[in-house]
Motif scaffolding. Structure first.
Motif, PDB file in Angstrom:
ATOM      1  N   SER A 102       0.807  -1.218   0.000  1.00  0.00           N
ATOM      2  CA  SER A 102       0.000   0.000   0.000  1.00  0.00           C
ATOM      3  C   SER A 102       0.845   1.276   0.000  1.00  0.00           C
ATOM      4  CB  SER A 102      -0.965   0.005   1.177  1.00  0.00           C
ATOM      5  OG  SER A 102      -0.286   0.017   2.395  1.00  0.00           O
ATOM      6  N   SER A 106       0.196   4.148  -2.633  1.00  0.00           N
ATOM      7  CA  SER A 106      -0.136   5.514  -2.218  1.00  0.00           C
ATOM      8  C   SER A 106       0.699   6.526  -2.988  1.00  0.00           C
ATOM      9  CB  SER A 106       0.115   5.691  -0.717  1.00  0.00           C
ATOM     10  OG  SER A 106      -0.724   4.850   0.023  1.00  0.00           O
ATOM     11  N   TRP A 107       1.983   6.235  -3.128  1.00  0.00           N
ATOM     12  CA  TRP A 107       2.843   7.144  -3.883  1.00  0.00           C
ATOM     13  C   TRP A 107       2.411   7.188  -5.355  1.00  0.00           C
ATOM     14  CZ3 TRP A 107       6.107   7.293  -8.046  1.00  0.00           C
ATOM     15  CH2 TRP A 107       6.914   8.431  -8.150  1.00  0.00           C
TER      16      TRP A 107
END
Length: 139
Positions: A102, A106-107
Motif C-alpha cells: 500500500s 499511495s505514492w
C-alpha cells in the motif's frame, strides 16, 4: 483520590499505567470505540489499515476500561496484533505485506494525481522511511 494501577502482567505493557482521571474516561472510551470501528472497516477494505486503529483502541481502553481492553486483547481478529505489539513491539507478517504494497500504491496515486515533483519527493521520502521502519520490526 489516588488512581488505580494494575500490574504490567495484567495489561501486557512494559510499564505499569494508571487509569485516566474519571472525567477523561468517557472521551477515551469514545476514542477506543471509534478506533475499534475504524479497525473493523480495515478488515473489509483492503487498503484501509487495521492494526494502527486496533492499537489506538487498545491504548484508549487500557486507560479507560480494563473490561473493554480485555475484550479487545482477546478478540480473535484484533487480539493477536495487539498482543504482538505490546509484548514484543512486533508487526505481524501479513500487516507488513499489506504495508509493503500500500505504501508504493499511495505514492503512485499521488503521481497519477499530478502532484508537483517536490510533493512527490517529500511523500516518497516519508513513505520510504515508514516502510523501512515497518519492515525493520520483528514479526
Amino acid at each position: 483520590m489516588k488512581p488505580v494501577s494494575f500490574p504490567s502482567d495484567l495489561n501486557g505493557y512494559a510499564e505499569p499505567f494508571a487509569l485516566a482521571p474519571t472525567a477523561g474516561r468517557p472521551g477515551l472510551r469514545l476514542l477506543g470505540a471509534v478506533a475499534t470501528a475504524a479497525a473493523a472497516i480495515g478488515v473489509v477494505l483492503p487498503l484501509w489499515p487495521t492494526t494502527p486503529f486496533a492499537l489506538l483502541a487498545a491504548w484508549a481502553f487500557a486507560r479507560s476500561s480494563p473490561r473493554l481492553e480485555a475484550w479487545l486483547r482477546s478478540h480473535p481478529r484484533f487480539g493477536p496484533a495487539i498482543r504482538a505489539w505490546t509484548e514484543r513491539r512486533a508487526i505481524p507478517r501479513k500487516a507488513k505485506l499489506v504495508a509493503a504494497g500500500s505504501l508504493p500504491a499511495s505514492w503512485a496515486g499521488l503521481w497519477l494525481g499530478d502532484v508537483p515533483i517536490v510533493g512527490l519527493a517529500a511523500a516518497g521520502a516519508v513513505l520510504l522511511a515508514v516502510g523501512a521502519w515497518i519492515l525493520s520490526r520483528p514479526h
